[in-house]
Design a protein around this motif. Structure first.
Motif, PDB file in Angstrom:
ATOM      1  N   ASN A 142       0.842  -1.193   0.000  1.00  0.00           N
ATOM      2  CA  ASN A 142       0.000   0.000   0.000  1.00  0.00           C
ATOM      3  C   ASN A 142       0.881   1.248   0.000  1.00  0.00           C
ATOM      4  OD1 ASN A 142      -2.041  -1.788   0.280  1.00  0.00           O
ATOM      5  ND2 ASN A 142      -2.930  -0.907   2.122  1.00  0.00           N
ATOM      6  N   ARG A 143       0.311   2.334  -0.488  1.00  0.00           N
ATOM      7  CA  ARG A 143       1.080   3.574  -0.484  1.00  0.00           C
ATOM      8  C   ARG A 143       1.481   3.939   0.943  1.00  0.00           C
ATOM      9  NH1 ARG A 143       0.673   8.764   0.692  1.00  0.00           N
ATOM     10  NH2 ARG A 143       1.796  10.294  -0.569  1.00  0.00           N
ATOM     11  N   LEU A 144       2.753   4.210   1.109  1.00  0.00           N
ATOM     12  CA  LEU A 144       3.258   4.573   2.429  1.00  0.00           C
ATOM     13  C   LEU A 144       2.781   5.968   2.821  1.00  0.00           C
ATOM     14  CD1 LEU A 144       6.948   3.313   2.204  1.00  0.00           C
ATOM     15  CD2 LEU A 144       5.096   2.287   3.521  1.00  0.00           C
ATOM     16  N   LYS A 145       2.345   6.076   4.059  1.00  0.00           N
ATOM     17  CA  LYS A 145       1.919   7.368   4.585  1.00  0.00           C
ATOM     18  C   LYS A 145       2.774   7.818   5.772  1.00  0.00           C
ATOM     19  CE  LYS A 145      -2.958   6.676   3.299  1.00  0.00           C
ATOM     20  NZ  LYS A 145      -4.359   6.585   3.815  1.00  0.00           N
ATOM     21  N   ASN A 146       3.429   6.853   6.398  1.00  0.00           N
ATOM     22  CA  ASN A 146       4.135   7.128   7.637  1.00  0.00           C
ATOM     23  C   ASN A 146       5.544   6.527   7.603  1.00  0.00           C
ATOM     24  OD1 ASN A 146       1.386   7.815   8.750  1.00  0.00           O
ATOM     25  ND2 ASN A 146       1.156   5.595   8.577  1.00  0.00           N
ATOM     26  N   ILE A 147       6.501   7.254   8.164  1.00  0.00           N
ATOM     27  CA  ILE A 147       7.857   6.730   8.293  1.00  0.00           C
ATOM     28  C   ILE A 147       8.303   6.912   9.744  1.00  0.00           C
ATOM     29  CG2 ILE A 147      10.237   6.780   7.486  1.00  0.00           C
ATOM     30  CD1 ILE A 147       9.286   8.130   4.931  1.00  0.00           C
TER      31      ILE A 147
END
Length: 206
Positions: free
Chosen positions: A2-7
């Motif tokens: 899934n598209r990353l939103k958080n690092i």
């Protein structure tokens, strides 16, 4: 994926450069001969781990140093030796964090302790920014009484920050920590200190 939103970033070894050998040598010099069993620069053990887990206070930690070395060292000398391992956060990494904030929610998750954190906060002072300006939330082991690689610390971060594991990337220089995060479905980047962090991240987030 899934598209990353958080690092989620580790601190020491990923953002902050360390001199663990130099610190160990100074601790050995004052008589702490067991130090190489307890200190690795990633996940500590013995009373070092207890200090990072918030089990020991700073006062108690200093007393443990005195007991193990047999030296009546003043607080300032203990603090100086203990903080010897902390170097700097390179400017390019601070610029990278600031740039990433435009597209991602950034978090800091660190096995650390009160003395180190007091020094580390100043390492992020750059272009009128402070450490809290880079991250949506900061999670420190000595404050939440959990340490990596216990999976419970990752569950705590996901729950407290309201994050979905599959939308989150965790960056750490410890393989054990990365494996623990991955076991919960978190995407991971095992960073090798000295490599270009921007280049390593680009391989995953693009």
């Amino acid at each position: 994926m899934n598209r990353l939103k958080n690092i989620i970033f580790d601190l020491g070894g990923v953002l902050l450069d360390l001199d663990v050998p130099g610190c160990m040598e100074e601790l050995e010099r004052i008589g702490l001969h067991e130090v190489r069993k307890w200190m690795t620069g990633t996940n500590e053990s013995g009373f070092f781990k207890d200090y990072e887990a918030g089990i020991l206070t700073t006062v108690q930690f200093r007393e443990h140093i005195r007991q193990w070395t047999g030296c009546s060292l003043p607080d300032a000398d203990i603090d100086r030796i203990w903080n010897r391992m902390l170097k700097d956060v390179p400017a390019y990494k601070l610029d990278l964090l600031w740039s990433l904030r435009k597209d991602y929610n950034l978090y800091l998750l660190s096995n650390t302790n009160e003395l180190h954190w007091q020094v580390c906060t100043g390492k992020f002072a750059y272009r009128d920014r402070q450490v809290q300006d880079y991250f949506a939330r900061i999670f420190l082991s000595f404050q939440i009484h959990l340490v990596k690689p216990d999976t419970e610390i990752f569950r705590e971060v996901l729950n407290e920050a309201g994050l979905m594991a599959e939308e989150t990337l965790f960056v750490d220089d410890s393989m054990a920590n990365c494996q623990a995060a991955a076991s919960l479905g978190i995407n991971v980047l095992h960073y090798i200190p000295g490599n270009d962090l921007a280049v390593q991240l680009q391989k995953i987030i693009e």
